[in-house]
Design a protein around this motif. Sequence first.
Motif, PDB file in Angstrom:
ATOM      1  N   ASP A  52       0.595  -1.207  -0.212  1.00 43.91           N
ATOM      2  CA  ASP A  52       0.173   0.031  -0.076  1.00 43.91           C
ATOM      3  C   ASP A  52       0.865   1.406   0.051  1.00 43.91           C
ATOM      4  OD1 ASP A  52      -2.213  -1.626  -0.110  1.00 43.91           O
ATOM      5  OD2 ASP A  52      -3.039  -1.213   2.266  1.00 43.91           O
ATOM      6  N   VAL A  53       1.976   1.184   0.623  1.00 43.64           N
ATOM      7  CA  VAL A  53       2.877   2.463   0.712  1.00 43.64           C
ATOM      8  C   VAL A  53       3.561   2.813  -0.725  1.00 43.64           C
ATOM      9  CG1 VAL A  53       5.172   3.199   1.234  1.00 43.64           C
ATOM     10  CG2 VAL A  53       3.833   2.165   2.987  1.00 43.64           C
ATOM     11  N   LEU A  54       3.660   1.803  -1.669  1.00 47.73           N
ATOM     12  CA  LEU A  54       4.159   1.951  -3.088  1.00 47.73           C
ATOM     13  C   LEU A  54       2.981   2.210  -3.964  1.00 47.73           C
ATOM     14  CD1 LEU A  54       6.924  -0.625  -3.941  1.00 47.73           C
ATOM     15  CD2 LEU A  54       7.158   1.855  -3.251  1.00 47.73           C
ATOM     16  N   ALA A  55       1.764   1.711  -3.711  1.00 54.12           N
ATOM     17  CA  ALA A  55       0.762   2.086  -4.585  1.00 54.12           C
ATOM     18  C   ALA A  55       0.263   3.553  -4.469  1.00 54.12           C
ATOM     19  CB  ALA A  55      -0.554   1.048  -3.914  1.00 54.12           C
ATOM     20  N   SER A  56       0.633   3.954  -3.107  1.00 48.84           N
ATOM     21  CA  SER A  56       0.146   5.360  -3.002  1.00 48.84           C
ATOM     22  C   SER A  56       1.326   6.603  -3.368  1.00 48.84           C
ATOM     23  CB  SER A  56      -0.525   5.615  -1.244  1.00 48.84           C
ATOM     24  OG  SER A  56       0.936   5.346  -0.521  1.00 48.84           O
ATOM     25  N   ARG A  57       2.513   5.937  -3.373  1.00 46.58           N
ATOM     26  CA  ARG A  57       3.731   6.642  -3.763  1.00 46.58           C
ATOM     27  C   ARG A  57       4.625   5.902  -4.632  1.00 46.58           C
ATOM     28  NH1 ARG A  57       5.990   9.620   1.498  1.00 46.58           N
ATOM     29  NH2 ARG A  57       4.147   9.361   2.846  1.00 46.58           N
ATOM     30  N   PRO A  58       3.931   5.951  -5.941  1.00 46.88           N
ATOM     31  CA  PRO A  58       4.403   5.177  -7.147  1.00 46.88           C
ATOM     32  C   PRO A  58       5.932   5.610  -7.416  1.00 46.88           C
ATOM     33  CG  PRO A  58       2.646   6.465  -7.853  1.00 46.88           C
ATOM     34  CD  PRO A  58       2.845   6.524  -6.248  1.00 46.88           C
TER      35      PRO A  58
END
Length: 250
Positions: free
Chosen positions: A150-156
Amino acid sequence: MKLTIIIPTFNASAHIEACLNSILATVGSYLGETIAIRVQDGASTDDTVKIANGLAVPGMEVSVQKDAGVYDAMNQAVIACRSGWVHFLGADDRLLPGFAPCLNSLVDLGKVYYANTIFSGDGRRYDGPFGPFKLIYRNICHQGIFFPRDVLASRPFDLRFPVFADWAKNIELMAAVPYQYLPLDVCLYNNTSGISRHSHDREFELAKAHLFRKHYGVGLGVLSKTAWLPTWVYKTLGHPAMQRCQFREK
């Protein structure tokens, strides 16, 4: 699924089978239940997809979708998978036995966990604990990192940086999310022919000082402007020379 191993590929027919076999040999008993594999292919023109689909690998999905480069493929894969954690592996990299023990350490989705990689070129271990100061001079291999999905999904990954978007992402995230080091060797990393070895990223070089200033303040921003010299020493003379520089967190 607890974790998805994401393998971005493009014309990787020479490597994909050995890569997948290394996953089978290392964490085969977890596949399909705890670990999934997603081969994110950028419309290869060779037999990459055919070879991957021809292997009996539990929990593997092969997706073919055109992309704007490796980090675009990684962003696409992150959005598509639904596991709590993601790990990125190049088709020319190989998992090591230290990968499986890391799974028990992935307990806090508010943290980024990272471990060591081993360089295929000379067998060197890379590279122990990191902090913001050390991150000025060298990056954490994304092949050694376990990211909360979820961290990378929100901060690609930022596609402005074709080679070092992972470095830019670590600069950003380390200021916002705790990073926890795991003293294990998780991946044999191809450091002889990858894009980061033989390509320059001028956009990242121009933006690096700004990124450090934005996330850590003026001091590290200014210091990062002079980082080219010790970084050059590191790349030219090797790790022992840099060890004498005593890079340590205050």
